[in-house]
Motif scaffolding. Structure first.
Motif, PDB file in Angstrom:
ATOM      1  N   THR A 101      -6.061  11.948  26.163  1.00  0.00           N
ATOM      2  CA  THR A 101      -6.353  11.202  27.341  1.00  0.00           C
ATOM      3  C   THR A 101      -5.441   9.977  27.463  1.00  0.00           C
ATOM      4  O   THR A 101      -5.603   9.195  26.434  1.00  0.00           O
ATOM      5  CB  THR A 101      -7.728  10.773  27.523  1.00  0.00           C
ATOM      6  OG1 THR A 101      -8.807  11.967  27.062  1.00  0.00           O
ATOM      7  CG2 THR A 101      -8.311  10.041  28.609  1.00  0.00           C
ATOM      8  N   ILE A 102      -4.797   9.735  28.522  1.00  0.00           N
ATOM      9  CA  ILE A 102      -3.852   8.870  28.805  1.00  0.00           C
ATOM     10  C   ILE A 102      -4.167   8.364  30.371  1.00  0.00           C
ATOM     11  O   ILE A 102      -3.706   9.033  31.287  1.00  0.00           O
ATOM     12  CB  ILE A 102      -2.334   9.209  28.718  1.00  0.00           C
ATOM     13  CG1 ILE A 102      -2.095   9.485  27.254  1.00  0.00           C
ATOM     14  CG2 ILE A 102      -1.586   7.843  29.107  1.00  0.00           C
ATOM     15  CD1 ILE A 102      -0.710   9.924  27.403  1.00  0.00           C
ATOM     16  N   GLY A 103      -5.040   7.178  30.411  1.00  0.00           N
ATOM     17  CA  GLY A 103      -5.401   6.945  31.940  1.00  0.00           C
ATOM     18  C   GLY A 103      -6.325   7.975  32.406  1.00  0.00           C
ATOM     19  O   GLY A 103      -7.318   8.243  31.764  1.00  0.00           O
ATOM     20  N   SER A 104      -5.981   8.535  33.697  1.00  0.00           N
ATOM     21  CA  SER A 104      -6.778   9.291  34.185  1.00  0.00           C
ATOM     22  C   SER A 104      -6.174  10.692  33.651  1.00  0.00           C
ATOM     23  O   SER A 104      -6.799  11.731  34.383  1.00  0.00           O
ATOM     24  CB  SER A 104      -6.626   9.334  35.758  1.00  0.00           C
ATOM     25  OG  SER A 104      -5.136   9.205  36.125  1.00  0.00           O
ATOM     26  N   LEU A 105      -5.297  10.816  33.090  1.00  0.00           N
ATOM     27  CA  LEU A 105      -4.539  12.265  32.753  1.00  0.00           C
ATOM     28  C   LEU A 105      -5.280  12.789  31.445  1.00  0.00           C
ATOM     29  O   LEU A 105      -5.385  12.167  30.552  1.00  0.00           O
ATOM     30  CB  LEU A 105      -3.055  12.149  32.192  1.00  0.00           C
ATOM     31  CG  LEU A 105      -2.443  13.473  31.803  1.00  0.00           C
ATOM     32  CD1 LEU A 105      -2.313  14.495  32.792  1.00  0.00           C
ATOM     33  CD2 LEU A 105      -0.805  13.065  31.209  1.00  0.00           C
ATOM     34  N   GLU A 106      -5.660  13.907  31.523  1.00  0.00           N
ATOM     35  CA  GLU A 106      -6.205  14.756  30.409  1.00  0.00           C
ATOM     36  C   GLU A 106      -5.584  16.065  30.386  1.00  0.00           C
ATOM     37  O   GLU A 106      -5.039  16.611  31.161  1.00  0.00           O
ATOM     38  CB  GLU A 106      -7.752  15.074  30.527  1.00  0.00           C
ATOM     39  CG  GLU A 106      -8.720  13.874  30.794  1.00  0.00           C
ATOM     40  CD  GLU A 106     -10.166  14.052  30.720  1.00  0.00           C
ATOM     41  OE1 GLU A 106     -10.423  15.519  30.737  1.00  0.00           O
ATOM     42  OE2 GLU A 106     -10.959  13.211  30.789  1.00  0.00           O
ATOM     43  N   SER A 107      -5.252  16.415  28.905  1.00  0.00           N
ATOM     44  CA  SER A 107      -4.419  17.468  28.543  1.00  0.00           C
ATOM     45  C   SER A 107      -4.855  17.979  27.371  1.00  0.00           C
ATOM     46  O   SER A 107      -5.324  17.136  26.366  1.00  0.00           O
ATOM     47  CB  SER A 107      -2.702  17.192  28.599  1.00  0.00           C
ATOM     48  OG  SER A 107      -2.115  18.177  28.349  1.00  0.00           O
ATOM     49  N   ARG A 108      -4.380  19.064  26.901  1.00  0.00           N
ATOM     50  CA  ARG A 108      -4.669  19.664  25.516  1.00  0.00           C
ATOM     51  C   ARG A 108      -3.342  20.402  25.053  1.00  0.00           C
ATOM     52  O   ARG A 108      -2.583  21.187  25.851  1.00  0.00           O
ATOM     53  CB  ARG A 108      -5.978  20.771  25.718  1.00  0.00           C
ATOM     54  CG  ARG A 108      -6.038  21.680  24.259  1.00  0.00           C
ATOM     55  CD  ARG A 108      -7.233  22.442  24.231  1.00  0.00           C
ATOM     56  NE  ARG A 108      -8.457  21.459  24.234  1.00  0.00           N
ATOM     57  CZ  ARG A 108      -9.603  22.142  24.360  1.00  0.00           C
ATOM     58  NH1 ARG A 108      -9.908  23.243  24.255  1.00  0.00           N
ATOM     59  NH2 ARG A 108     -10.640  21.284  24.037  1.00  0.00           N
ATOM     60  N   LEU A 109      -2.886  20.109  24.003  1.00  0.00           N
ATOM     61  CA  LEU A 109      -1.846  20.722  23.397  1.00  0.00           C
ATOM     62  C   LEU A 109      -1.985  21.332  22.087  1.00  0.00           C
ATOM     63  O   LEU A 109      -3.063  20.920  21.412  1.00  0.00           O
ATOM     64  CB  LEU A 109      -0.614  19.600  23.059  1.00  0.00           C
ATOM     65  CG  LEU A 109      -0.125  18.978  24.100  1.00  0.00           C
ATOM     66  CD1 LEU A 109       0.628  17.998  23.798  1.00  0.00           C
ATOM     67  CD2 LEU A 109       0.594  19.692  25.240  1.00  0.00           C
ATOM     68  N   SER A 110      -1.214  22.528  21.705  1.00  0.00           N
ATOM     69  CA  SER A 110      -1.355  23.215  20.347  1.00  0.00           C
ATOM     70  C   SER A 110      -0.158  23.559  19.876  1.00  0.00           C
ATOM     71  O   SER A 110       0.603  24.094  20.621  1.00  0.00           O
ATOM     72  CB  SER A 110      -2.205  24.305  20.628  1.00  0.00           C
ATOM     73  OG  SER A 110      -2.636  25.024  19.299  1.00  0.00           O
ATOM     74  N   GLN A 111       0.193  23.344  18.710  1.00  0.00           N
ATOM     75  CA  GLN A 111       1.405  23.572  18.155  1.00  0.00           C
ATOM     76  C   GLN A 111       1.526  24.213  16.467  1.00  0.00           C
ATOM     77  O   GLN A 111       0.225  23.582  15.960  1.00  0.00           O
ATOM     78  CB  GLN A 111       2.458  22.252  18.073  1.00  0.00           C
ATOM     79  CG  GLN A 111       2.953  21.669  19.328  1.00  0.00           C
ATOM     80  CD  GLN A 111       3.942  23.004  19.770  1.00  0.00           C
ATOM     81  OE1 GLN A 111       4.712  23.608  18.951  1.00  0.00           O
ATOM     82  NE2 GLN A 111       4.118  22.882  21.081  1.00  0.00           N
ATOM     83  N   GLU A 112       2.438  24.956  16.164  1.00  0.00           N
ATOM     84  CA  GLU A 112       2.407  25.008  14.496  1.00  0.00           C
ATOM     85  C   GLU A 112       2.544  24.043  14.085  1.00  0.00           C
ATOM     86  O   GLU A 112       3.540  23.180  14.545  1.00  0.00           O
ATOM     87  CB  GLU A 112       3.458  26.234  14.529  1.00  0.00           C
ATOM     88  CG  GLU A 112       2.952  27.718  15.085  1.00  0.00           C
ATOM     89  CD  GLU A 112       1.628  27.860  14.780  1.00  0.00           C
ATOM     90  OE1 GLU A 112       1.590  28.325  13.536  1.00  0.00           O
ATOM     91  OE2 GLU A 112       0.782  28.556  15.657  1.00  0.00           O
TER      92      GLU A 112
END
Length: 220
Positions: A101-112
């Protein structure tokens, strides 16, 4: 099993191994070969990263860590307390997920991820109670968290997202965010937890030596 229980079981078991080479009243450097093995899904809750307006919630639902070497130092203290210092060499691999969550931005990341070979150093204090089941270990003092260095593309991805948001959120420290998901913090047990080292996890020789140590430490 959360890291609070899994790491406690590992750390306290290592700290509770029998001494062999030093005087009974001195600090002892010991190891327990059976604990040099693979541990799966050891870390499943991680300390959130909060830097300025950015928050990153981290999880590692799939991973395996191999403990290749350990060395525990025991020093008898007051009131039945054992001061402990542990060196733990490990490496591993798995997956790391991040909710950002950065300001109004929400995101999901997945990595090895890869856990490069490294040595963790932990200090604390415990009490030991012998029973027919084995050794009950009670934490008296533990660090709040262990820091584990990982390698993945997560930091690079987060840095890229952060730089885009930095155009409108000037308070963002993108370098600090990238570093925070490279050296992650895994919470350790709070004081007062109790954990069992079962007798089947200790060889007869180790058990006899540690029983003698507990008797001699308790005094007449």
């Amino acid at each position: 099993m959360t890291i609070r229980r899994a790491v406690a079981s590992l750390v306290l078991a290592l700290a509770a191994t029998p001494a062999t080479a030093q005087d009974e009243t001195e600090a002892r450097v010991v190891s327990f070969e059976r604990l040099n093995r693979v541990y799966e899904s050891l870390i499943d809750d991680l300390t959130p990263v909060q830097i300025g307006p950015a928050e990153v919630l981290l999880r590692s639902p799939e991973h395996a860590l191999t403990v290749s070497r350990h060395e525990a130092t025991l020093r008898p203290g007051a009131d039945g307390v054992l001061e402990t210092a542990l060196e733990l060499e490990l490496a591993g691999s798995g997956r790391i997920d991040a909710d950002i969550t950065i300001g109004s931005l929400e995101s999901r990341l997945s990595q090895e991820l890869t856990v490069p070979r490294q040595t963790l150093r932990l200090e604390g204090a415990i009490r030991v109670r012998r029973s027919t089941e084995g050794y009950w270990i009670t934490t008296v003092r533990m660090p709040e968290a262990a820091q584990v260095r990982i390698e993945s593309e997560l930091g690079t991805q987060l840095f890229s997202v952060c730089r885009q948001m930095a155009l409108v959120l000037v308070a963002l420290d993108c370098d600090a965010i990238e570093r925070a998901v490279t050296l992650i913090r895994a919470p350790l047990p709070e004081a007062g937890g109790e954990y069992l080292i079962a007798l089947e996890d200790v060889t007869p020789e180790e058990r006899d030596a540690f029983d003698r140590f507990l008797i001699e430490r308790s005094g007449p």
